[in-house]
Design a protein around this motif. Structure first.
Motif, PDB file in Angstrom:
ATOM      1  N   UNK A  37       0.827  -1.208   0.000  1.00  0.00           N
ATOM      2  CA  UNK A  37       0.000   0.000   0.000  1.00  0.00           C
ATOM      3  C   UNK A  37       0.859   1.253   0.000  1.00  0.00           C
ATOM      4  N   UNK A  38       1.928   1.278   0.796  1.00  0.00           N
ATOM      5  CA  UNK A  38       2.813   2.446   0.818  1.00  0.00           C
ATOM      6  C   UNK A  38       3.420   2.691  -0.562  1.00  0.00           C
ATOM      7  N   UNK A  39       3.850   1.624  -1.207  1.00  0.00           N
ATOM      8  CA  UNK A  39       4.488   1.753  -2.523  1.00  0.00           C
ATOM      9  C   UNK A  39       3.551   2.418  -3.519  1.00  0.00           C
ATOM     10  N   UNK A  40       2.298   1.999  -3.536  1.00  0.00           N
ATOM     11  CA  UNK A  40       1.369   2.531  -4.531  1.00  0.00           C
ATOM     12  C   UNK A  40       0.834   3.903  -4.139  1.00  0.00           C
ATOM     13  N   UNK A  41       0.762   4.195  -2.861  1.00  0.00           N
ATOM     14  CA  UNK A  41       0.450   5.569  -2.443  1.00  0.00           C
ATOM     15  C   UNK A  41       1.572   6.504  -2.876  1.00  0.00           C
ATOM     16  N   UNK A  42       2.817   6.080  -2.701  1.00  0.00           N
ATOM     17  CA  UNK A  42       3.962   6.907  -3.092  1.00  0.00           C
ATOM     18  C   UNK A  42       4.038   7.091  -4.607  1.00  0.00           C
ATOM     19  N   UNK A  43       3.496   6.147  -5.368  1.00  0.00           N
ATOM     20  CA  UNK A  43       3.541   6.244  -6.834  1.00  0.00           C
ATOM     21  C   UNK A  43       2.646   7.352  -7.363  1.00  0.00           C
ATOM     22  N   UNK A  44       1.709   7.816  -6.556  1.00  0.00           N
ATOM     23  CA  UNK A  44       0.867   8.923  -6.969  1.00  0.00           C
ATOM     24  C   UNK A  44      -0.551   8.559  -7.357  1.00  0.00           C
ATOM     25  N   UNK A  45      -1.000   7.366  -7.031  1.00  0.00           N
ATOM     26  CA  UNK A  45      -2.399   7.032  -7.303  1.00  0.00           C
ATOM     27  C   UNK A  45      -3.300   7.954  -6.490  1.00  0.00           C
ATOM     28  N   UNK A  46      -4.346   8.456  -7.121  1.00  0.00           N
ATOM     29  CA  UNK A  46      -5.248   9.390  -6.451  1.00  0.00           C
ATOM     30  C   UNK A  46      -6.083   8.702  -5.389  1.00  0.00           C
ATOM     31  N   UNK A  47      -6.351   7.422  -5.585  1.00  0.00           N
ATOM     32  CA  UNK A  47      -7.083   6.634  -4.587  1.00  0.00           C
ATOM     33  C   UNK A  47      -6.538   5.214  -4.616  1.00  0.00           C
ATOM     34  N   UNK A  48      -6.430   4.608  -3.448  1.00  0.00           N
ATOM     35  CA  UNK A  48      -5.991   3.215  -3.326  1.00  0.00           C
ATOM     36  C   UNK A  48      -7.075   2.446  -2.586  1.00  0.00           C
ATOM     37  N   UNK A  95      -7.344   2.688 -14.214  1.00  0.00           N
ATOM     38  CA  UNK A  95      -7.377   1.752 -13.095  1.00  0.00           C
ATOM     39  C   UNK A  95      -6.149   0.856 -13.126  1.00  0.00           C
ATOM     40  N   UNK A  96      -5.843   0.311 -11.972  1.00  0.00           N
ATOM     41  CA  UNK A  96      -4.705  -0.611 -11.814  1.00  0.00           C
ATOM     42  C   UNK A  96      -5.102  -1.640 -10.771  1.00  0.00           C
ATOM     43  N   UNK A  97      -4.644  -2.871 -10.942  1.00  0.00           N
ATOM     44  CA  UNK A  97      -4.913  -3.879  -9.915  1.00  0.00           C
ATOM     45  C   UNK A  97      -3.697  -4.764  -9.696  1.00  0.00           C
ATOM     46  N   UNK A  98      -3.555  -5.236  -8.471  1.00  0.00           N
ATOM     47  CA  UNK A  98      -2.475  -6.157  -8.125  1.00  0.00           C
ATOM     48  C   UNK A  98      -2.860  -6.882  -6.851  1.00  0.00           C
ATOM     49  N   UNK A  99      -1.993  -7.789  -6.405  1.00  0.00           N
ATOM     50  CA  UNK A  99      -2.154  -8.487  -5.132  1.00  0.00           C
ATOM     51  C   UNK A  99      -1.162  -7.905  -4.121  1.00  0.00           C
ATOM     52  N   UNK A 100      -1.307  -8.311  -2.850  1.00  0.00           N
ATOM     53  CA  UNK A 100      -0.311  -7.902  -1.868  1.00  0.00           C
ATOM     54  C   UNK A 100       1.033  -8.542  -2.202  1.00  0.00           C
ATOM     55  N   UNK A 101       2.114  -7.916  -1.736  1.00  0.00           N
ATOM     56  CA  UNK A 101       3.496  -8.324  -2.035  1.00  0.00           C
ATOM     57  C   UNK A 101       3.802  -8.211  -3.524  1.00  0.00           C
ATOM     58  N   UNK A 103       4.548  -4.979  -6.532  1.00  0.00           N
ATOM     59  CA  UNK A 103       4.937  -3.580  -6.547  1.00  0.00           C
ATOM     60  C   UNK A 103       5.103  -3.116  -7.994  1.00  0.00           C
ATOM     61  N   UNK A 104       4.390  -2.059  -8.353  1.00  0.00           N
ATOM     62  CA  UNK A 104       4.435  -1.533  -9.709  1.00  0.00           C
ATOM     63  C   UNK A 104       5.684  -0.683  -9.919  1.00  0.00           C
ATOM     64  N   UNK A 105       6.377  -0.962 -11.034  1.00  0.00           N
ATOM     65  CA  UNK A 105       7.475  -0.127 -11.496  1.00  0.00           C
ATOM     66  C   UNK A 105       7.211   0.240 -12.947  1.00  0.00           C
ATOM     67  N   UNK A 237       5.852   0.112 -21.484  1.00  0.00           N
ATOM     68  CA  UNK A 237       5.374  -1.036 -20.719  1.00  0.00           C
ATOM     69  C   UNK A 237       5.849  -0.866 -19.277  1.00  0.00           C
ATOM     70  N   UNK A 238       5.280  -1.622 -18.390  1.00  0.00           N
ATOM     71  CA  UNK A 238       5.630  -1.540 -16.974  1.00  0.00           C
ATOM     72  C   UNK A 238       5.938  -2.931 -16.442  1.00  0.00           C
ATOM     73  N   UNK A 239       6.389  -2.976 -15.212  1.00  0.00           N
ATOM     74  CA  UNK A 239       6.689  -4.252 -14.561  1.00  0.00           C
ATOM     75  C   UNK A 239       6.050  -4.255 -13.175  1.00  0.00           C
ATOM     76  N   UNK A 240       5.561  -5.420 -12.783  1.00  0.00           N
ATOM     77  CA  UNK A 240       5.079  -5.633 -11.424  1.00  0.00           C
ATOM     78  C   UNK A 240       5.999  -6.670 -10.797  1.00  0.00           C
ATOM     79  N   UNK A 241       6.850  -6.230  -9.887  1.00  0.00           N
ATOM     80  CA  UNK A 241       7.728  -7.184  -9.216  1.00  0.00           C
ATOM     81  C   UNK A 241       6.922  -7.834  -8.100  1.00  0.00           C
ATOM     82  N   UNK A 242       6.971  -9.159  -8.044  1.00  0.00           N
ATOM     83  CA  UNK A 242       5.986  -9.888  -7.241  1.00  0.00           C
ATOM     84  C   UNK A 242       6.608 -11.073  -6.504  1.00  0.00           C
TER      85      UNK A 242
END
Length: 289
Positions: A37-48, A95-101, A103-105, A237-242
């Motif tokens: 959650x911290x990672x995606x809040x720091x990325x600048x999403x307007x709502x998480x 929109x964006x979606x992922x699971x816990x653990x 991290x979007x890069x 393109x982007x990467x989700x490290x998981x």
């Protein structure tokens, strides 16, 4: 901001969907949920939005920054259903979606927000972005028995490949600008991974629109959303490290005793920086500099 379930959120908290981009995090367990959650809040999403059972505790610094929606894992994997309901409620929003653990890069994410990146992507007339799910794993499984460690994270630097995506509706000819991507732990331990789950591509960033639906294989009903680039040039393109695959392989009784370490000669420490992923060819900056 807490809601009993998605129906409650859509009826009383839908104002959070008024401005994007919006992240949806689905908590399968409590592992690294706060850091996700911290990672995606720091990325600048307007709502998480975080979909989590009631017994999962959130850290004090994130609990007031997210919209927590009740999520009953006992009812099965509700991700596809929930994403589609949010799509219907937020037309026009990214929109964006992922699971816990996970991290979007994306390219230059250390200095640019996800909103800035998506604004550029939209200017190229793109409504979706291909993401590669890159497996992370702890280097010392004796110390980290669930294979999850932020401080001791490794990834595979080689072993990724793509195959043409056949079109059953067209005599299995390859689909235009669509590929199935493979690699990482799902490739090295494929005997423990069901074939439908071996792909590492995911359209994790996309713009909602009326009638759009996510399918169970992480592709969309609009085939253009499933393409890796436009017809004219390469796109971002982007990467989700998981840690998700490593965690599952080590916690699953059918595979855990076959794995003493995930490290091999092509393992390298993860530096938690987009430059490493760009240098390894695990995401593409396109025309964005």
């Amino acid at each position: 901001m807490q809601y009993s379930d998605l129906t409650d959120f859509l009826s009383t908290g839908a104002a959070a969907l008024a401005k994007g981009p919006i992240a949806m995090v689905f908590a399968e367990d409590p592992v690294e949920l706060d850091s996700t959650l911290r990672h995606h809040l720091d990325a600048g999403f307007r709502a998480v939005l975080v979909f989590a059972p009631e017994n999962f505790t959130l850290a004090a610094d994130v609990v007031d920054e997210v919209h927590r929606v009740g999520f009953d894992r006992a009812r099965g994997d509700l991700l596809t259903d929930h994403v589609n309901r949010v799509i219907a409620a937020a037309p026009g929003q990214w929109l964006y979606y992922c699971y816990n653990a996970e991290y979007l890069f994306y390219p230059f994410c250390e200095t640019r927000t996800v909103g800035e990146m998506l604004s550029f992507h939209a200017e190229e007339r793109r409504d979706a972005m291909l993401s590669y799910v890159i497996d992370l794993y702890a280097g010392d499984l004796g110390r980290y028995r669930d294979a999850v460690s932020i401080e001791d994270a490794y990834l595979d630097r080689t072993g990724y490949y793509a195959l043409a995506r056949p079109d059953p509706a067209n005599n299995n000819y390859p689909k235009e600008r669509q590929l199935d991507f493979f690699g990482g732990l799902r490739w090295r331990y494929e005997e423990h991974i069901p074939p439908p789950r071996r792909k590492i591509d995911r359209i994790a960033l996309f713009r909602a629109k009326e009638g759009l639906t996510l399918r169970e294989d992480h592709t969309f009903s609009d085939e253009e959303y499933n393409t890796y680039a436009c017809p004219w040039h390469n796109n971002l393109t982007s990467a989700i490290v998981s840690f998700r695959t490593a965690k599952a392989l080590k916690l699953n009784p059918g595979s855990t005793f076959d794995i003493e370490t995930f490290k091999w000669h092509n393992s390298t420490p993860f530096e938690w920086h987009s430059r490493q992923l760009l240098d390894l060819g695990l995401m593409e900056p396109g025309q964005w500099f």
